[in-house]
Design a protein around this motif. Structure first.
Motif, PDB file in Angstrom:
ATOM      1  N   LEU A   1      13.608  12.594  -2.909  1.00 26.39           N
ATOM      2  CA  LEU A   1      13.306  12.080  -1.574  1.00 26.39           C
ATOM      3  C   LEU A   1      12.315  10.915  -1.634  1.00 26.39           C
ATOM      4  CD1 LEU A   1      12.961  13.990   1.679  1.00 26.39           C
ATOM      5  CD2 LEU A   1      11.142  12.389   1.097  1.00 26.39           C
ATOM      6  N   ILE A   2      11.307  11.023  -2.511  1.00 28.66           N
ATOM      7  CA  ILE A   2      10.335   9.925  -2.631  1.00 28.66           C
ATOM      8  C   ILE A   2      11.017   8.679  -3.193  1.00 28.66           C
ATOM      9  CG2 ILE A   2       8.197   9.178  -3.747  1.00 28.66           C
ATOM     10  CD1 ILE A   2       7.313  12.127  -3.710  1.00 28.66           C
ATOM     11  N   LYS A   3      11.943   8.864  -4.144  1.00 24.39           N
ATOM     12  CA  LYS A   3      12.683   7.719  -4.676  1.00 24.39           C
ATOM     13  C   LYS A   3      13.480   7.043  -3.574  1.00 24.39           C
ATOM     14  CE  LYS A   3      16.295   6.452  -7.978  1.00 24.39           C
ATOM     15  NZ  LYS A   3      17.320   6.959  -8.935  1.00 24.39           N
ATOM     16  N   GLU A   4      14.088   7.850  -2.712  1.00 20.90           N
ATOM     17  CA  GLU A   4      14.851   7.309  -1.586  1.00 20.90           C
ATOM     18  C   GLU A   4      13.937   6.521  -0.649  1.00 20.90           C
ATOM     19  OE1 GLU A   4      16.864   9.245   2.358  1.00 20.90           O
ATOM     20  OE2 GLU A   4      17.351  10.197   0.436  1.00 20.90           O
ATOM     21  N   SER A   5      12.749   7.054  -0.400  1.00 20.53           N
ATOM     22  CA  SER A   5      11.785   6.356   0.469  1.00 20.53           C
ATOM     23  C   SER A   5      11.347   5.033  -0.159  1.00 20.53           C
ATOM     24  CB  SER A   5      10.566   7.237   0.724  1.00 20.53           C
ATOM     25  OG  SER A   5      10.914   8.383   1.463  1.00 20.53           O
ATOM     26  N   LEU A   6      11.091   5.059  -1.478  1.00 20.46           N
ATOM     27  CA  LEU A   6      10.682   3.833  -2.163  1.00 20.46           C
ATOM     28  C   LEU A   6      11.767   2.756  -2.066  1.00 20.46           C
ATOM     29  CD1 LEU A   6       8.915   5.237  -5.357  1.00 20.46           C
ATOM     30  CD2 LEU A   6       7.924   3.588  -3.750  1.00 20.46           C
ATOM     31  N   GLU A   7      13.009   3.179  -2.121  1.00 19.94           N
ATOM     32  CA  GLU A   7      14.107   2.214  -2.012  1.00 19.94           C
ATOM     33  C   GLU A   7      14.192   1.619  -0.612  1.00 19.94           C
ATOM     34  OE1 GLU A   7      17.362   4.629  -3.226  1.00 19.94           O
ATOM     35  OE2 GLU A   7      17.019   4.330  -5.383  1.00 19.94           O
TER      36      GLU A   7
ATOM     37  N   TYR B   1      -1.415  -8.889  -4.276  1.00 20.47           N
ATOM     38  CA  TYR B   1      -2.011  -7.570  -4.493  1.00 20.47           C
ATOM     39  C   TYR B   1      -0.992  -6.611  -5.111  1.00 20.47           C
ATOM     40  CZ  TYR B   1      -3.597  -2.836  -3.395  1.00 20.47           C
ATOM     41  OH  TYR B   1      -3.940  -1.511  -3.481  1.00 20.47           O
ATOM     42  N   LEU B   2      -1.354  -5.996  -6.217  1.00 22.34           N
ATOM     43  CA  LEU B   2      -0.547  -4.963  -6.856  1.00 22.34           C
ATOM     44  C   LEU B   2      -1.389  -3.703  -6.924  1.00 22.34           C
ATOM     45  CD1 LEU B   2       1.063  -7.006  -9.800  1.00 22.34           C
ATOM     46  CD2 LEU B   2       2.123  -6.333  -7.622  1.00 22.34           C
ATOM     47  N   PRO B   3      -0.960  -2.612  -6.294  1.00 20.80           N
ATOM     48  CA  PRO B   3      -1.764  -1.391  -6.247  1.00 20.80           C
ATOM     49  C   PRO B   3      -1.977  -0.759  -7.614  1.00 20.80           C
ATOM     50  CG  PRO B   3       0.045  -1.323  -4.659  1.00 20.80           C
ATOM     51  CD  PRO B   3       0.305  -2.478  -5.564  1.00 20.80           C
ATOM     52  N   TYR B   4      -3.070  -0.033  -7.734  1.00 20.44           N
ATOM     53  CA  TYR B   4      -3.367   0.729  -8.958  1.00 20.44           C
ATOM     54  C   TYR B   4      -2.273   1.736  -9.195  1.00 20.44           C
ATOM     55  CZ  TYR B   4      -5.708   3.897 -12.189  1.00 20.44           C
ATOM     56  OH  TYR B   4      -6.015   4.672 -13.267  1.00 20.44           O
ATOM     57  N   ARG B   5      -1.846   1.866 -10.431  1.00 15.71           N
ATOM     58  CA  ARG B   5      -0.809   2.837 -10.803  1.00 15.71           C
ATOM     59  C   ARG B   5      -1.392   3.887 -11.730  1.00 15.71           C
ATOM     60  NH1 ARG B   5       1.747   0.075  -7.441  1.00 15.71           N
ATOM     61  NH2 ARG B   5       3.944  -0.475  -7.599  1.00 15.71           N
TER      62      ARG B   5
ATOM     63  N   PHE C   1       0.827  -1.208   0.000  1.00 17.31           N
ATOM     64  CA  PHE C   1       0.000   0.000   0.000  1.00 17.31           C
ATOM     65  C   PHE C   1       0.865   1.264   0.000  1.00 17.31           C
ATOM     66  CE2 PHE C   1      -3.435  -2.804   1.671  1.00 17.31           C
ATOM     67  CZ  PHE C   1      -4.384  -2.494   0.716  1.00 17.31           C
ATOM     68  N   VAL C   2       1.898   1.288   0.841  1.00 19.93           N
ATOM     69  CA  VAL C   2       2.775   2.464   0.905  1.00 19.93           C
ATOM     70  C   VAL C   2       3.506   2.643  -0.418  1.00 19.93           C
ATOM     71  CG1 VAL C   2       4.838   3.426   1.997  1.00 19.93           C
ATOM     72  CG2 VAL C   2       3.031   2.428   3.412  1.00 19.93           C
ATOM     73  N   GLU C   3       3.999   1.545  -0.967  1.00 26.05           N
ATOM     74  CA  GLU C   3       4.696   1.620  -2.254  1.00 26.05           C
ATOM     75  C   GLU C   3       3.763   2.142  -3.348  1.00 26.05           C
ATOM     76  OE1 GLU C   3       5.953  -2.051  -4.451  1.00 26.05           O
ATOM     77  OE2 GLU C   3       7.928  -1.341  -3.842  1.00 26.05           O
ATOM     78  N   GLY C   4       2.502   1.666  -3.354  1.00 25.16           N
ATOM     79  CA  GLY C   4       1.552   2.133  -4.354  1.00 25.16           C
ATOM     80  C   GLY C   4       1.286   3.630  -4.238  1.00 25.16           C
ATOM     81  N   GLY C   5       1.106   4.108  -3.010  1.00 24.25           N
ATOM     82  CA  GLY C   5       0.866   5.538  -2.808  1.00 24.25           C
ATOM     83  C   GLY C   5       2.050   6.382  -3.238  1.00 24.25           C
TER      84      GLY C   5
END
Length: 327
Positions: free
Chosen positions: A135-141, A321-325, A107-111
């Motif tokens: 910063l978001i890329k860093e968080s995703l990693e 589950y794969l979130p909507y993109r 869920f967090v990754e999808g958001g």
């Protein structure tokens, strides 16, 4: 097909034969029950037990908002599609630390991915959003390495804070956003809070049409006071539905100071402002796009339901589950 009905007038709601009746000082309005999926009540409305029994029988949800547009709560009829098997699976995924963390990461990754895609589109228009994207890329990693749900929520919160910091660049300094909850101290916070409430209730209505239990989410702690599953799924759709709606309203100059009012320490949407936002919100949910997997056009309201079906399949072990993109 049943649709949501938004009631801004004050008066009395009652039942007459197979019809919901709104009686105001000016007139009576009849709402055929088969055309109503849920009622959003913004006005000062009186109702009785007979009406509640009627809407419960028909599976109609009631969402209550106070005079400032704050979401107060929902009348959620007894679950007519409740599944003991799926409820146990949902609880199992909440209680099992490994399974809960896996879903929370998704869920967090999808958001965050949808925040990224939205910002890239803005960057392509010439806006300076590189700092937030980095910063978001860093968080995703870091998401795959988070060991607790708390760590995931901290990553999401830090990323969203940096994302909101770009709004002055995207919308102009007068719409700069320092996120506050209650009471909102400026128009942009009032808009975000109201938009998020519309998304939470729209998801709650869709959950009612599935076998899922709205009280069991995977990011927020389950407790005795609130629904949480709709809040979790909303993280995926906030950038797509709420934020893009706000961008359109501001850029088209559909909103101005007369759509807001000050009460005490807070600033809120006026009734006229809420009607405008609700009208545009419904347009957003009814808008369609071509679904790549289904190979047909679907509305964004349907996408909310499809997201919940994907979650059901995950819980039953049929398909991850794969979130909507955002496309």
């Amino acid at each position: 097909m049943p649709k949501p009905v938004y009631v801004f007038s004050s008066g009395r709601l009652g039942r007459q034969a197979n019809t919901i009746v709104l009686e105001t000082s000016e007139a009576k309005k009849h709402l055929p029950v088969e055309q109503v999926s849920e009622l959003y009540l913004f006005g000062e409305v009186d109702l009785n037990k007979r009406l509640l029994e009627f809407v419960a029988q028909k599976g109609i949800l009631l969402h209550f908002f106070n005079r400032f547009g704050y979401y107060v709560g929902s009348f959620y009829p007894r679950e007519h599609l409740a599944s003991g098997y799926l409820t146990l699976k949902q609880a199992e995924h909440y209680l099992d630390t490994r399974k809960r963390l896996d879903l929370a990461r998704r869920f967090v990754e999808g958001g965050l991915e949808n925040l990224t895609r939205l910002l890239r589109k803005e960057g392509a228009k010439g806006h300076q959003v590189d700092k937030a994207l980095a910063l978001i890329k860093e968080s995703l990693e870091q998401v795959p390495h988070a060991q607790t749900v708390g760590e995931l929520m901290a990553l999401e919160g830090r990323s969203r804070e940096e994302y909101y910091a770009t709004w002055a660049e995207l919308l102009g300094e007068e719409w700069s956003l320092n996120r506050q909850r209650r009471p909102p101290r400026d128009p942009i916070n009032a808009l975000v809070s109201f938009g998020n409430s519309l998304l939470y209730t729209a998801l709650l209505a869709q959950i009612y049409q599935t076998h899922l239990d709205p009280r069991i989410g995977f990011l927020h702690e389950a407790n005795f006071r609130r629904y949480s599953l709709n809040l979790v799924v909303a993280e995926v759709f906030k950038p797509i539905l709420v934020d893009r709606l706000i961008f359109r309203l501001i850029r088209r100059q559909q909103l101005n100071p007369r759509h807001f009012l000050r009460e005490g320490e807070g600033i809120f949407l006026s009734e006229h402002g809420r009607k405008l936002v609700v009208e545009e919100w419904e347009k957003s949910l009814q808008a369609t796009y071509r679904h790549l997997r289904l190979r047909r056009s679907v509305s964004y309201r349907t996408s909310l339901r499809l997201e919940l079906y994907k979650l059901e399949k995950h819980l039953m072990g049929e398909e991850p589950y794969l979130p909507y993109r955002l496309r």
